[in-house]
Structures are given as structure tokens and as C-alpha cells.
Scaffold this active site. Structure first.
Site, PDB file in Angstrom:
ATOM      1  N   GLY A   1       0.800  -1.231   0.000  1.00 41.87           N
ATOM      2  CA  GLY A   1       0.000   0.000   0.000  1.00 41.87           C
ATOM      3  C   GLY A   1       0.821   1.263   0.000  1.00 41.87           C
TER       4      GLY A   1
ATOM      5  N   GLU B   1       4.901  -6.119   2.072  1.00 41.84           N
ATOM      6  CA  GLU B   1       4.706  -6.621   0.703  1.00 41.84           C
ATOM      7  C   GLU B   1       4.245  -5.515  -0.254  1.00 41.84           C
ATOM      8  OE1 GLU B   1       2.064  -9.847   1.654  1.00 41.84           O
ATOM      9  OE2 GLU B   1       0.324  -8.524   1.759  1.00 41.84           O
ATOM     10  N   PRO B   2       5.143  -4.589  -0.574  1.00 48.21           N
ATOM     11  CA  PRO B   2       4.769  -3.492  -1.465  1.00 48.21           C
ATOM     12  C   PRO B   2       4.735  -3.921  -2.922  1.00 48.21           C
ATOM     13  CG  PRO B   2       7.060  -3.300  -0.838  1.00 48.21           C
ATOM     14  CD  PRO B   2       6.537  -4.511  -0.133  1.00 48.21           C
TER      15      PRO B   2
ATOM     16  N   ARG C   1      -6.775   2.411 -15.212  1.00 50.49           N
ATOM     17  CA  ARG C   1      -6.845   3.126 -13.929  1.00 50.49           C
ATOM     18  C   ARG C   1      -7.629   4.441 -13.988  1.00 50.49           C
ATOM     19  NH1 ARG C   1      -3.078   4.740 -11.133  1.00 50.49           N
ATOM     20  NH2 ARG C   1      -3.788   3.899  -9.140  1.00 50.49           N
TER      21      ARG C   1
ATOM     22  N   CYS D   1     -14.643   1.690 -27.404  1.00 53.95           N
ATOM     23  CA  CYS D   1     -16.024   2.141 -27.571  1.00 53.95           C
ATOM     24  C   CYS D   1     -16.737   2.283 -26.229  1.00 53.95           C
ATOM     25  CB  CYS D   1     -16.768   1.178 -28.479  1.00 53.95           C
ATOM     26  SG  CYS D   1     -16.012   1.186 -30.095  1.00 53.95           S
ATOM     27  N   GLU D   2     -16.247   3.177 -25.417  1.00 56.58           N
ATOM     28  CA  GLU D   2     -16.920   3.525 -24.169  1.00 56.58           C
ATOM     29  C   GLU D   2     -16.640   4.987 -23.881  1.00 56.58           C
ATOM     30  OE1 GLU D   2     -17.229   1.354 -20.755  1.00 56.58           O
ATOM     31  OE2 GLU D   2     -16.954  -0.605 -21.688  1.00 56.58           O
TER      32      GLU D   2
HETATM   33  N1  LLP Z   1      -0.647  -7.013  -0.327  1.00 52.77           N
HETATM   34  C1  LLP Z   1      -1.930  -7.292  -0.547  1.00 52.77           C
HETATM   35  C2  LLP Z   1      -2.587  -8.307   0.249  1.00 52.77           C
HETATM   36  C3  LLP Z   1      -2.624  -6.625  -1.550  1.00 52.77           C
HETATM   37  O1  LLP Z   1      -3.887  -6.894  -1.761  1.00 52.77           O
HETATM   38  C4  LLP Z   1      -1.955  -5.666  -2.319  1.00 52.77           C
HETATM   39  C5  LLP Z   1      -2.642  -4.954  -3.384  1.00 52.77           C
HETATM   40  C6  LLP Z   1      -0.611  -5.396  -2.042  1.00 52.77           C
HETATM   41  C7  LLP Z   1       0.010  -6.077  -1.032  1.00 52.77           C
HETATM   42  C8  LLP Z   1       0.193  -4.419  -2.808  1.00 52.77           C
HETATM   43  O2  LLP Z   1      -0.321  -3.133  -2.665  1.00 52.77           O
HETATM   44  P1  LLP Z   1       0.487  -1.882  -3.250  1.00 52.77           P
HETATM   45  O3  LLP Z   1       1.760  -1.740  -2.515  1.00 52.77           O
HETATM   46  O4  LLP Z   1       0.718  -2.104  -4.692  1.00 52.77           O
HETATM   47  O5  LLP Z   1      -0.421  -0.667  -3.030  1.00 52.77           O
HETATM   48  N2  LLP Z   1      -5.355  -1.838  -8.975  1.00 52.77           N
HETATM   49  C9  LLP Z   1      -5.222  -0.825  -7.925  1.00 52.77           C
HETATM   50  C10 LLP Z   1      -4.438  -1.346  -6.768  1.00 52.77           C
HETATM   51  C11 LLP Z   1      -5.025  -2.577  -6.172  1.00 52.77           C
HETATM   52  C12 LLP Z   1      -4.155  -3.199  -5.130  1.00 52.77           C
HETATM   53  C13 LLP Z   1      -4.607  -4.524  -4.740  1.00 52.77           C
HETATM   54  N3  LLP Z   1      -3.860  -5.115  -3.690  1.00 52.77           N
HETATM   55  C14 LLP Z   1      -4.606   0.418  -8.526  1.00 52.77           C
HETATM   56  O6  LLP Z   1      -4.327   0.425  -9.722  1.00 52.77           O
HETATM   57  O7  LLP Z   1      -4.441   1.430  -7.858  1.00 52.77           O
END
Ligand code: LLP
EC number: 4.1.1.20
Length: 876
Positions: free
Chosen positions: A721, A757-758, A796, A827-828
Site C-alpha cells: 500500500g 509486501e509493497p 486506472r 467504444c466507451e
Molecule cells: N498485499 C496485498 C494483500 C494486496 O492486496 C496488495 C494490493 C498489495 C500487497 C500491494 O499493494 P500496493 O503496494 O501495490 O499498493 N489496482 C489498484 C491497486 C489494487 C491493489 C490490490 N492489492 C490500482 O491500480 O491502484
């Protein structure tokens, strides 16, 4: 209007004489800008450059900083101490003259003598107030006299001009003697005769802010903000090409930066908006100085003396081609509300007139008004009124004779300002919901459709403002992405990290990228050194015991290999992701399986491969217990709240399908026991795109206290996150601060290993999407620019209204002067890559670069419309 940074040495260039009709530019400098030699060098440089532009220049100056206050204090001293006070001021001015290398400045000495005499003589036949005005005027008379000699000595021939000979105060019948002398007003009219007279006398003038004369020829003062007002009077009298206010900030901001460091510089405002912002709280400009300029249609520019290269705020006539936007959110404290309640009387002719007559009698001017059938509530603003409790009590006593009165204080008025407010209401739902949690005493909408004001208790405002500002940006109501309206944030300009933002990698890689796009487009390009640099940044602190890359962000094999080389493990959510990792990285790299609502077979497969699996429901243990016998597992819990850049990516709290609710924890532990599974770790991931550095430390602390209850826990996984700001002017996540917070809580719970877990943080900035312009079309007010990449390549913007910077890479340094809707070929109607973007006028075949596309770009692409999404290339 960018100015080059000022060079260290200064000299005025010689220039050919100006024609009689040359335009005028008025430049105004405040007290700190005239208090040192260095600052006078800046004034010289700026005045000379305006002259070099081919303009006549009027420099308006304040008194040296602190001098007006000292003069005011002098007036209140007993007669025998006044001369000594004047003596101290004499020394201060002579010391500055010496610092400026001027020796004895005769013109200034004459004003010093005059000040000494006025101090010694005290009030004469003209009375106390006239004497005070006379004494206080010396501050500006002295600074301007000194300035004229300095500028001329430096080669910029400058005439000293007595402002009192240029305009007279308006004789307003309702003003008392104090206001006439100490807070006078002028109604300047364009005065071609004055302009011609001055043009005949010279090219550069220096004059005083803050002072004028009245009809009897007496010296009068212009009151608070008086020097800015003087500059605008000169602007109107001379019908100047522009007025420039040089001060110590870059201009007006979208909120008070002291309350909202993320407030954005407002680069362009119309007079009415600026007036509204100045009136409702901004201190940079006194509201009074705008109306003379508005009538004469003279633009006003606010600039930072120390940072002349910054664009500043330009205030001028309304411009049409703009996305409607809230421009600012301001607040005024110390508001008193008077609520008047009565039954059946409001219909009576003259009732309101009677009520308001009481306000008039007590000298109180009313600001906001809300009315209902049996209630009228008004606000009293402390900046317009002398609001002591006696006055309010006396008013209330009078009003009590005609209605029931309630006085509510202290309140604050929170105002949203923007042209066309009523047309933006649909974007304010989050803001209204926020107010729903507070006591709102009054809501008013100005009849000029420029503001919407909420009156709330004063003590909530400091917390409220930053939140509201962020909500307005998120909701697209404050269009921080429109670079013609909004500049950088205050934080980015003046904050701690202001100097740190490096240029993105793709600027230097431009020739390569153009070549790649010419070969094929659309095309994702990933910059491997950037991926590695981000991995190293997270590892550097040594606080995190194990880093897992969230493969979902971008499973490109080359990226997986590089991250394995950097020592990362891998977090996967599907058999496909596990297979991609298995195919590309050594078996020794640690893996995690963290699925959600996955079928039984997925768990069976991962467990059979010996992969540490995270559960987030009772169901797997209840129904497939045998799978987990003798296995080590982790548990993902729901900490009851979600965070992130959009509702759709918040993965905690009500409304989110993730995590085990804590009230099921005991049931889970019992089931795990029954199955013979060993619970080794706890996990929480609250969402994606979090920019609050304290967040992960908080999660760790919460997990640690749960772990202490459970007993068998060895590691705490605080999830991913880590946010990457969408806008280049926004401050990045402070990774050092993240680690500091984590290190701190870890000291309290050293028995647990810390895992993280980034995804996005590691790869977002490393990736760009290159697309080529397909078509250009105008339709109604919109100007569409088509690209060969659409939502099939990058979903996105359509899915989360995510903002990605878009530049025309083929014309990177051309002026971005055209407002486009950048759309794809799908086409949206939602196939939009960027709304209301300023780009250089673009042509078919130009290469567009969409930044920050390395995370959740290609990974989320589809073959919708049977259009192949952008292919991917990695560069070193
Ligand atoms: N760990 C878990 C359990 C997760 O569900 C996720 C992301 C991450 C780690 C990694 O998160 P990050 O560091 O990338 O923020 N498609 C969306 C983001 C969805 C993230 C889903 N889970 C976007 O484009 O903003």
C-alpha cells in the site's frame, strides 16, 4: 511570468529613452523587502528589468520592517520620551544607508529632521489624529527617499515622488475623524494628465505606500494593507500594464498553508475570485486593493521576492477556457452568530429593517445571513467589527425586545470559493458528508455564485481544513491537475523536502523513448534502474526483515528477476502469479500465497508446493481442514478500517471483502488447532496508495498486540500500500519516516519479525505508457485528443478516476497552451486517459507519454474490443 533567478552582482543597464506612450508597471515592496542592502539590490534588479522591458516604472515601498509599529508606539509615549524614540529610528535609517554604501543621504536627513520636530512638538492645532498620521507617514517617506538615492547611485535614474501629490482621499460622509485620517480610502480614476506629467519628468519613480492627502491637504494613512492599496491606486491612475506585489510567498494558495501544507499555488484568478479569497481569509493581499484594478482592468501579479523564478499568482479579468474548479478553501475564526427567533413576525412589513437598525446603532456590520420563516441568523466578522463582549451583549439586550436571541460563539466560517459554485455541487458529496459529522450552525451561498460557506464551531477548523482540501482534490472539485490554474503545493515549494524532487528518469531517456514509440505503439516501457533503486530504498534501513514484492502490480519476468536479485521475496494471489514467479526466479526466493475467495484447488496446489499461505476466512479451515494438517499458515485480519487512493482499493473495514473480522479470531484459532495447522504469522493490508508515513507502524503495533494474545506468532506482515503521488508536485511518501515509525514500534515488540509486501512503490514510477496521437476533434466546448492507447491498456483513469501525468514527448518543451480531453480508441465514453489536460497543440503521430504507469497498468490490461493492449519493453 517567470523571472530568472537574480544574479549576485547587480547593475542597471543603460537603455534608450522611452517614448511618451510607453506603458507603466507598478512594483510594490513591503517592509522586509526594503530593510537590507541585499533586498535593495533585488529591487534595483527588478525595477531595471521592468524598465528594460520598455516600461516606465513606479516603485512603491513600505517603511522598513518594524518602523510603522515603532512610529505608532512613539505617538503613544509621554512627550519626554518621544525624541529619544525618534533618535533610535534615525540611527536605524542611517545604519541602513551606510550598509548600502551611501554615506550621508541628504534627502533622507530632511525627513529625519522633520520626524524629530514632529516628535518634539507633539500634536498641534490640527489635533492628535492628524499629528499621528503625520508622524507615521515618515516611515515611507524615509524608505522612499533612501531608495531614490540608492537606485540612482546604481545607475537607474530614479525620481522621488510624493504620493500625496498624486491622489486625494475620498470624503465619505459616514466616516468619523479617526477613519478619515488613519484608514482613509481613495477612489482613483485614470489620470492621463498625471501620467503625462510624470512621463515628462522621468522613467523610473519611487514613491510611498500607505499615505495620501485629504481634501484639506492633510496627510492621511490608508490603514491595514495600505501599501498594497497604494500600488493598486497607482495602477489605476496610470492605467498600468500591470501591478506587481513582491512579497515573501509565491502568491495566493488554495488554502492557508499553515493549516494545509498541501495547499496549491493559485496561478490564475479572476478579480472576483481573488476578492472572495482575500475577503474570506487569505492574508497575502488586502481585499481593498482589488476593486480599483478591476475597474481599470489592470492585472495584478503576486511574486516571491526571494524566488522570482516562480510563476506567482496572476489576477486579471475572467478567462473562459477553464475547467470549472473550486479555487480555494478558506476559514475565518472569531465569528459570532446571532440567531433571532420569533413566531409569526417575519411577514410584517419592516420587521427586518427594525432588527437591522439595532445592528447599525451598535456599529456592527453583518456578514452572512440565513433566514427561515421564524428565524434569521446572521454572522458578525471580527475583521469588520470591533467585537467586544459588551457590544454583543448590548445588541442582544436590544434585540431581545423584538425576538428571542441566541448568541453562538466562537464560530468559524469555512468557505469554498470558485466561479460557478452551483455547477459544482455534485462533486461535493464527500465534503457535505464530512460536515454531516459536525455541528453546522449556518450554510450560505453567495448570490454571486462564488462561494459556499459553512459556519461551524471554531475548535474543529484546524483538523477539518486539511481533510476538506484533500477531499476536494480527490473529488475533482478542486482541479489541482490543471496546471494553468494551480501551481506546486506550498509543501513542495517551501517544505522540508522542497529541494529533493529529482526529475523523472524519462526526461533524460526521451530520445530513446521517441525511438521506441516510432517502432511500435502503444508501448509500456519499464526502466529497470528505477525499480532497483526503489527496492534498495526500502531495504536500506534494515528495519524490514523480509520484503515480498506484490506480483500483481506488474508480473513482467524481467522485473521479477531483477527484484529477486535485489533480495526480495514474492507475494502471489493466484496460481498464475505463483507460476510466473516459479518460472523466473530461483527456487530459494521466499514466496507467500495470499489469495481471497480462491477455490479449494488453489490452496491445495500452493500448500503442496510448500508455500506459506495466508487465510482470511473461516471457510477453508471449516471445510477443507485436511489440507492444512501440519502446515504453517498466516492469518489476514481486518483491523476495521480501510485506506487508499480510492474506495475500490480500500481493503479493510465494512464494505470490504478482505480479512477475518476480529470477532471471529477465537473461532479461527480453535479451528486451526483442530486441523493441526500452526499459525505463524499475522497479516493486515488496509489498502493501496497510502501516503501517511505513520500507517505501517500503526498496523505493526495493532498486530503485535493481537500476536501477544495468540502466542504462536513469529512474524507480522504489515501489507503493502505504499503510495506514489499521482501529481508531480505532490510530496512523495517519506520512506525514511515510514522506517522510523516502524523501528520505533519494533523496539517495543522485538520478538516479531517484520514483513512487508509493497507492489506499486517498487514499479509505478519505473513505467511509462507511450502512445501516439490518432485524431483531434472539437465537439461543443470539448477539444478531444485521441491516442492509440485506451482503457484496454491502462484502465486506472476509467476505473478509479486515477490521475496520470500526460506529456507530449514529441514537444516536451513547447508551451502547454491547449486544453484537451485525452481519450483512447475504445467504444466507451469512459475511455479517457486524462480530462482537462494542458498540452502543447498536438498533431497526429505525436508521442504522448503517460507517466507512473509501471504498476497496475499492463497487469490490468485487457483485449476489450479485441484491441491488443500495449506491449511491454524493459530498458536498462
Ligand atoms: N498485499 C496485498 C494483500 C494486496 O492486496 C496488495 C494490493 C498489495 C500487497 C500491494 O499493494 P500496493 O503496494 O501495490 O499498493 N489496482 C489498484 C491497486 C489494487 C491493489 C490490490 N492489492 C490500482 O491500480 O491502484
Amino acid at each position: 511570468m517567470p523571472d530568472a533567478p537574480l544574479p549576485a552582482t547587480v547593475s542597471a543597464p543603460a537603455a534608450a529613452p522611452l517614448p511618451p506612450a510607453a506603458p507603466w508597471i507598478v512594483v510594490k515592496f513591503g517592509g522586509t523587502s526594503v530593510a537590507t542592502r541585499e533586498r535593495w539590490d533585488t529591487i534595483l534588479r527588478l525595477a531595471a528589468s521592468r524598465r528594460a522591458e520598455g516600461a516606465r516604472v513606479v516603485v512603491v515601498v513600505s517603511a522598513l520592517s518594524g518602523v510603522t509599529d515603532a512610529l505608532k508606539a512613539l505617538c503613544a509615549l509621554p512627550p519626554d520620551e518621544r525624541v529619544a524614540a525618534a533618535g533610535r529610528l534615525t540611527e536605524r535609517h542611517r545604519a541602513l544607508a551606510a550598509e548600502m554604501g551611501l554615506g550621508r543621504v541628504e534627502a533622507m536627513e530632511r525627513w529625519l529632521d522633520s520626524l524629530q520636530r514632529a516628535a518634539a512638538d507633539g500634536p498641534g492645532a490640527g489635533g492628535e489624529l492628524a499629528w499621528q498620521a503625520e508622524v507615521q507617514a515618515h516611515g515611507e517617506l524615509l524608505s522612499s527617499a533612501l531608495g531614490a538615492v540608492f537606485l540612482t547611485a546604481k545607475g537607474l535614474s530614479t525620481q522621488w515622488l510624493d504620493a500625496r501629490t498624486c491622489y486625494a482621499a475620498t470624503d465619505l460622509p459616514f466616516l468619523n475623524e479617526r477613519a478619515r485620517l488613519l484608514s482613509a480610502q481613495v477612489e482613483p480614476r485614470h489620470d492621463p494628465a498625471l501620467a503625462a506629467d510624470l512621463a515628462a519628468r522621468g522613467e523610473v519613480f519611487i514613491t510611498q505606500g500607505f499615505i495620501a492627502r485629504d481634501g484639506q491637504g492633510r496627510t492621511v494613512l490608508l490603514g491595514r494593507g495600505g501599501s498594497d492599496t497604494s500600488a493598486s491606486y497607482f495602477g489605476a491612475l496610470l492605467r498600468a500594464a500591470r501591478v506587481e506585489i513582491w512579497t515573501d510567498v509565491a502568491g495566493m494558495f488554495s488554502a492557508n498553508p499553515r493549516q494545509v501544507p498541501a495547499a496549491r499555488l493559485l496561478t490564475r484568478l479572476d478579480y472576483e475570485e481573488a476578492q472572495e479569497i482575500a475577503t474570506t481569509g487569505a492574508k497575502v493581499l488586502h481585499p481593498r486593493c482589488l476593486s480599483p484594478l478591476r475597474e481599470a482592468r489592470v492585472p495584478l501579479l503576486i511574486k516571491d521576492t526571494q524566488r522570482p523564478e516562480l510563476a506567482g499568482t496572476e489576477i486579471g479579468p475572467e478567462v473562459r477556457e477553464q475547467a470549472p474548479s473550486i479555487k480555494a478553501i478558506s476559514s475565518r475564526r472569531g465569528i459570532t452568530l446571532v440567531s433571532m427567533e420569533s413566531v409569526g413576525m417575519w411577514q410584517q412589513v419592516g420587521f427586518l429593517a427594525d432588527v437591522f437598525a439595532h445592528f447599525k446603532r451598535h456599529g456592527l456590520s453583518v456578514d452572512l445571513i440565513g433566514s427561515a420563516e421564524t428565524n434569521v441568523t446572521v454572522s458578525l466578522d471580527p475583521t469588520e467589527n470591533l467585537l467586544d463582549s459588551d457590544v454583543v451583549a448590548a445588541l442582544a439586550a436590544d434585540l431581545a425586545r423584538v425576538c428571542r436571541v441566541k448568541v453562538i460563539a466562537p464560530c468559524a466560517a469555512v468557505t469554498l470559493v470558485g466561479r460557478g459554485m452551483r455547477g459544482m455541487l455534485h462533486k461535493l458529496s464527500a465534503v457535505l458528508a464530512e460536515f454531516g459529522q459536525l455541528r453546522v450552525h449556518l450554510i450560505t451561498q453567495s448570490s454571486n455564485n462564488l462561494n459556499l460557506t459553512f459556519v461551524v464551531d471554531e475548535d474543529v477548523v484546524d483538523d477539518l481544513l486539511p481533510r476538506l482540501h484533500e477531499m476536494l482534490v480527490r473529488a475533482g472539485a478542486l482541479r489541482a491537475d490543471d496546471a494553468t490554474l494551480f501551481g506546486p503545493s506550498w509543501q513542495a515549494l517551501y517544505g522540508r523536502a522542497a529541494a529533493a524532487a529529482p526529475a523523472p528518469w524519462w526526461r533524460a531517456a526521451r530520445p530513446r523513448l521517441l525511438k521506441l514509440a516510432a517502432e511500435r505503439s502503444p508501448r509500456y516501457v519499464y526502466h529497470l534502474p528505477t525499480v532497483r533503486a526503489h527496492a534498495r530504498a526500502l531495504r536500506a534501513s534494515g528495519v524490514i526483515d523480509r520484503l515480498y514484492y506484490a506480483v500483481k502490480a506488474n508480473p513482467h519476468p524481467v522485473l521479477l528477476r531483477a527484484l529477486a536479485e535485489e533480495g526480495l521475496g514474492f507475494e502471489c494471489v493466484s496460481p498464475g502469479e505463483l507460476a510466473a514467479v516459479a518460472a523466473n526466479v530461483p527456487a530459494s526466493a521466499p514466496r507467500l500465497f495470499t489469495p481471497n475467495f480462491a477455490p479449494r484447488g488453489d490452496y491445495a496446489e500452493a500448500l503442496a508446493d510448500g508455500i506459506l499461505t495466508t487465510l482470511d476466512a473461516l471457510h477453508p479451515l471449516q471445510h477443507w481442514g485436511r489440507l492444512f494438517k501440519g502446515r504453517e499458515i498466516a492469518l489476514r485480519v481486518d483491523l476495521g478500517r480501510g485506506l487508499g487512493h480510492h474506495d475500490k482499493v480500500r481493503t479493510g473495514g465494512e464494505g470490504s471483502k478482505f480479512g477475518l473480522p476480529l470477532d471471529q479470531l477465537d473461532a479461527f484459532l480453535a479451528l486451526a488447532d483442530d486441523c493441526g495447522a500452526r499459525l505463524r504469522g499475522l497479516h493486515a493490508h488496509l489498502g493501496s496508495g497510502i501516503l501517511d508515513a505513520a500507517h505501517w507502524g500503526e498496523v505493526y503495533a495493532q498486530l503485535a498486540s493481537l500476536a501477544e494474545r495468540i502466542g504462536s506468532i513469529e512474524f507480522l506482515n504489515v501489507g503493502g500500500g505504499l503510495g506514489v503521488p499521482a501529481h508531480p508536485d505532490d510530496l512523495p511518501l517519506d520512506v525514511h519516516a515510514v522506517m522510523r515509525h516502524l523501528a520505533e514500534v519494533k523496539r517495543a515488540y522485538p520478538q516479531y519479525a517484520l514483513w512487508m509486501e509493497p507492489g506499486r512503490y517498487l514499479v509505478a514510477e519505473a513505467g511509462v505508457l507511450l502512445a501516439r496521437v490518432t485524431q483531434d476533434k472539437r465537439k461543443g466546448a470539448a477539444h478531444y485528443l485521441g491516442a492509440d492507447a485506451g482503457m484496454n491498456s491502462l484502465i486506472r483513469p476509467a476505473l478509479y478516476a486515477a490521475w496520470h501525468e500526460i506529456v507530449n514527448l514529441s514537444r516536451l518543451d513547447a508551451e502547454a497552451d491547449t486544453l484537451y480531453q485525452v481519450v483512447g480508441p475504445i467504444c466507451e465514453t469512459g475511455d479517457v486517459l486524462g480530462s482537462d489536460r494542458r498540452l502543447p497543440a498536438s498533431a497526429e503521430g505525436d508521442v504522448l507519454l503517460i507517466a507512473n504507469a509501471g504498476a497496475y497498468g499492463a497487469a490490468m490490461a485487457s483485449r476489450y474490443n479485441l484491441r491488443e493492449p500495449a506491449e511491454e519493453t524493459v530498458i536498462e
